[in-house]
Enzyme design. Structure first.
Site, PDB file in Angstrom:
ATOM      1  CB  CYS A   1       8.055   0.128  -8.995  1.00 17.66           C
ATOM      2  SG  CYS A   1       7.827   0.132  -7.199  1.00 17.66           S
TER       3      CYS A   1
ATOM      4  CD  GLU B   1      11.395  -1.101  -5.733  1.00 15.83           C
ATOM      5  OE1 GLU B   1      11.045  -1.941  -6.607  1.00 15.83           O
ATOM      6  OE2 GLU B   1      11.028   0.067  -5.742  1.00 15.83           O
TER       7      GLU B   1
END
Length: 486
Positions: free
Chosen positions: A286, A252
């Protein structure tokens, strides 16, 4: 007391005990003030090797327990997050620089992750298969073994627990390597929660350390799955190394998410969404809205309103004042942010708000007239910076949205939700929110990105977690052994 420093100070958690690490110690600093909050132990590569051996031995006994025993540990862990929420949130505010709302959400999310994981041991773990032979044929999901979890500094609780909890629930042992900058919140807390919840010794190990420890984790033959959250640059190295050692790596990675504001959008709502998506948690997420794409009909007023909101947002120490933004994590991150802002204004973007800092407090920044060549538009800033670009047609909005190498989250603001849905089909991302900004997270929802944002939805929801942390085994049984021609 869950986080009594006398227990974990200057130590790592290995083989069920708090011991000094072979890598020495590291100071735990408060970004807002620079004050020392204590010190943690740092692991070395020898500690990793020992932890892997210990975890592999403990995993076999853990996986052999009745599913109800594993579920009970996860339920107890969930209760402990709630019971100690105030203490954990305090550490989150001080060590990470999170505002209280963010700190509280992280603890709530961790509780929910454990609740969701507690349901996994009791789920069906296989299926019967038809066979041409007179036998019982089935596919069964088996624990992968030892799972290595490498988590980052920015949201350390969530980005650690979302791998640790399901991996444990499915019968694996876990070695957790948190970022040393936030290892109390993202490492010590998780280890202490499961220690108190009754997890057997050795099933979870917690080793803060540097890149050498991460590399040793990926290379060690007893660690069969790597769950990595961090930058795309580091993720590429982890993926390459894992491939060389023939093990799975769930990655990720970074993001540069777009928020598209169509011509029929409610401008008040759009500005509110843009400010939250762009500035929440100092932009150190993110999913942060890194590119604001606004229809030309709304563009000028949107920039003015977003700049006014940014200028009015209070920035300061979240432990002592009511602020919207706290500090960024360290001087290196601050300087990276400022360099991108300076390069962007030098390249033609207009500074509409912000662009200044004091110590580690970076003002929320609005960069108008951004283009795909603007550095803060083209790259992940990981700071409170909102580059704004204009478009004239939906097709142009799509072209601007897909210029990024990333594909994590997408937000679309429109008066016609179906119009937003149709537009979203043309923009590949792992997450999309119609009439919302890009920063959202729920424990039961699949989470992940495509392209440079990672290897897909490997977190959240039972299907994703089972796929991530188990192996499939084909099993057959006959009542009587067959006879073969020779």
């Amino acid at each position: 007391m869950l986080l009594d420093a006398a227990q974990w100070q200057d130590k790592i958690f290995i083989d069920g005990a708090w011991e000094p690490g072979s890598g020495g110690t590291a100071e735990v600093s408060e970004p807002a003030t620079g004050a020392s909050l204590g010190s943690i132990g740092i692991a070395g590569t020898g500690d990793l090797a020992r932890a892997a051996e210990s975890a592999a031995a403990a995993q076999r006994e853990w996986a052999a327990l009745p599913h109800s025993r594993r579920a009970a540990v996860l339920r107890r862990a969930a209760a402990l997050w709630a019971e100690h929420a105030e203490d954990i949130s305090w550490w989150n505010i001080r060590e990470v620089g999170a505002v209280p709302g963010m700190a509280g959400f992280a603890v709530h999310n961790a509780e929910q992750e454990c609740h969701e994981a507690a349901a996994l041991p009791g789920r069906s773990y296989g299926e019967l298969l038809p066979s041409e032979e007179p036998r019982l044929s089935m596919a069964a999901r088996m624990p992968a073994g030892v799972v290595g979890v490498i988590s980052p500094f920015n949201v350390p609780i969530i980005l650690g627990i979302r791998s640790v909890a399901p991996a444990l629930a499915l019968g694996n042992a876990v070695i957790l390597k948190p970022d040393p900058r936030t290892a109390v919140t993202g490492g010590v807390t998780i280890a202490r929660i499961f220690e108190e919840a009754g997890l057997p010794p050795g099933v979870l190990q917690m080793l803060p350390g540097g890149a050498d420890v991460g590399q040793a984790m990926v290379e060690h033959p007893l660690v069969r799955v790597i769950s990595f959250t961090g930058s795309t640059e580091a993720g590429r190295r982890v993926g390459e190394l894992a491939g060389r050692h023939l093990k799975r790596a769930h990655l990720e990675l970074g993001g540069n998410s777009a928020l598209i504001i169509l011509d029929d959008a409610d401008l008040d709502a759009a500005v509110n969404l843009a400010a939250w998506g762009g500035f929440f948690h100092q932009g150190q997420i993110c999913m942060t809205t890194g590119r604001h794409l606004v229809h030309e009909r709304l563009y000028d007023e949107f920039v003015d309103r977003l700049a006014a909101k940014a200028s009015a947002l209070p920035v300061g120490d979240p432990a002592t004042g009511q602020v919207a933004l706290g500090p960024v994590i360290d001087a290196g991150q601050r300087d990276k942010i400022h360099a991108l802002v300076s390069a962007s204004t030098g390249g033609g973007a207009r500074l509409a708000a912000g662009g200044t800092y004091e110590d580690l407090f970076y003002r929320p920044t609005v960069l108008a007239d951004a283009t795909p060549d603007t550095p803060a538009f083209a790259r992940e800033v990981f700071g409170p910076v909102a580059p704004v670009a204009r478009f004239t047609t939906p097709e142009e909005a799509v072209r601007l949205a897909v210029t990024s190498e990333y594909g994590l989250s997408l937000g679309i603001v429109t008066g016609d939700a179906m119009r937003g849905w149709e537009l979203a089909q043309k923009i590949p991302t792992g997450i999309v929110h119609i009439n919302d900004q890009t920063v959202n997270d729920e424990a039961n929802a699949p989470f992940g990105g495509v392209a440079a944002s990672g290897t897909g939805s490997r977190f959240g929801g039972p299907a994703a977690n089972v796929e991530a942390f188990t192996e499939t085994r084909w099993i057959t049984m006959r009542g009587k052994a067959p006879t073969y021609p020779f």
